[in-house]
Design an enzyme around this catalytic site. Sequence first.
Site, PDB file in Angstrom:
ATOM      1  N   ALA A 288       7.894   3.223   1.747  1.00 11.06           N
ATOM      2  CA  ALA A 288       7.537   2.274   0.692  1.00 11.06           C
ATOM      3  C   ALA A 288       8.169   0.936   1.027  1.00 11.06           C
ATOM      4  O   ALA A 288       9.264   0.871   1.578  1.00 11.06           O
ATOM      5  CB  ALA A 288       8.004   2.760  -0.669  1.00 11.06           C
TER       6      ALA A 288
ATOM      7  N   ASP B 260      12.179  -1.786 -15.016  1.00  9.88           N
ATOM      8  CA  ASP B 260      11.185  -2.125 -13.994  1.00  9.88           C
ATOM      9  C   ASP B 260      10.242  -0.937 -13.821  1.00  9.88           C
ATOM     10  O   ASP B 260      10.017  -0.462 -12.717  1.00  9.88           O
ATOM     11  CB  ASP B 260      11.898  -2.457 -12.680  1.00  9.88           C
TER      12      ASP B 260
ATOM     13  N   SER C  38       9.125  -5.933  -2.844  1.00  6.17           N
ATOM     14  CA  SER C  38       9.451  -7.348  -2.691  1.00  6.17           C
ATOM     15  C   SER C  38      10.881  -7.603  -2.258  1.00  6.17           C
ATOM     16  O   SER C  38      11.164  -8.604  -1.610  1.00  6.17           O
ATOM     17  CB  SER C  38       9.189  -8.072  -4.013  1.00  6.17           C
TER      18      SER C  38
END
Length: 493
Positions: free
Chosen positions: A110, A266, A113
């Site tokens: 994965a 998040d 950002s």
Amino acid sequence: MSLLRLARILWIGLRFRLYRFVPQFSNGLDDARAVRLRQALEALGPIFVKFGQVLSTRRDLLPPDIADELAKLQDQVPPFDSALAVAEVERALGKPIEKALRDFDRQPVASASVAQVHFATLLDGTEVAVKVLRPGVERAIARDVLLLQTAAGLVEALWADGRRLKPREVVAEFARHLEDELDLVREAANASLLRRNFENSPLLAVPAIHWDYCSRRVMVMERMHGTPISQVDVLRKKSIDIPALARCGVEIFFTQVFRDGFFHADMHPGNIFVTDDGKYVALDFGIMGTLSELDKSYLAQNFVAFFNRDYRRVAQAHLDAGWVPAGTRLDDFEAAIRAVCEPIFARPLKEIYFGKLLLRLFQTSRRFNVEVQPQLVMLQKTLLNIEGLGRELDPDLDLWQTAKPYLERWMSEQVGWRGMLRTLRREAPYWAQTLPTIPRLMHRLLAEERIDGLQATLERLVEENARRNKLLAALLTVAVLALALHLTGLVAR
């Protein structure tokens, strides 16, 4: 620096032809618009990628092609060179990677950002996931935060509602959470606390942390197995009860917020897996929200009153919390809240247009000068994530009926006898330490009061004596003058 960054943003916007999103500059359907938007956000850097992640969960606000493309920002951001990741891990461990790990998969599983994740195996055979920060990410984020601070200052200076919205405080809160996200030791501590809060929970699993392998730029945690929650079709094939999964998600969220005051802030789909037995798996703990007991109490009162359509209590709770000016007319504020909220009850998520709802709430808050609470910004962001996730899982989810029993139970535990017992247990160690010192503290206080009283008495005596002396001096002066006049008269005769 901010002007250069602003110029770069404008240049990237032109480069990826983002002006085509404006109807008057569009020549009709643009099949590549979603790809260009995603690429532009990637080029602009971590903060803009996070913005795209939030947008990707709002399929009620976005066309399907844009939502699908922005979903790639959750875990499919272009990775950085794996050689840099290996060098970072070796620097953190202080030894060659093969002496610390049996194997290290150089292909990242994965990439987001701020960091990317590689699977690996410890020397004892334990499967782990290794998270490594992107090279130079600190500088990129600091640059964008500076730009946001400049923009916040302009909003305050040029917009009438600027001060009420507290943009600089909001940016400061966002920057603080971003700074936390850039310290992987802090993220590991967040994961450890969340895991402890949900120990033995049937609803949520959190990976264990391998502390001996962690540093500021590298984190090693237990490898978790599951299906990304966005793959709803795959979950259905595994016989996962999707409506039940959606309801469990709501309960997990409210448990984190109101029981613990510590929540995952998040929660986009890229950070949530589902095990084969229907249990949530939380990942990525860089951004966590916290609430004080006072915040939790006022929020719970608002939610419960809202679910019961007791809009007067909602208005009163805002006044009690100081979120609206003290002179606000309660009946007017109550009527405005009712006008916004009443139309959305008894509707499933698929029939609620949150874009319009948020617009009307904003108009109401501006009319009554409701102050933005910076400490609740992360909660508001998470609510948007939760609502978007719930919409994807089960559009027929009745959010109100799902959350209401939990909140009512929480309120009864806080206000009733259970809450009193829990408070006594929590405060018992403090009072056990404090009670034996009370006689000494009272003696000291009384002694200080006696000293203060004596000192005040002496000061009064000194002042009274000074006044007496001034009066005597005045009387003596008058007497001398009278005597002088009398002698002058005798001489004249």
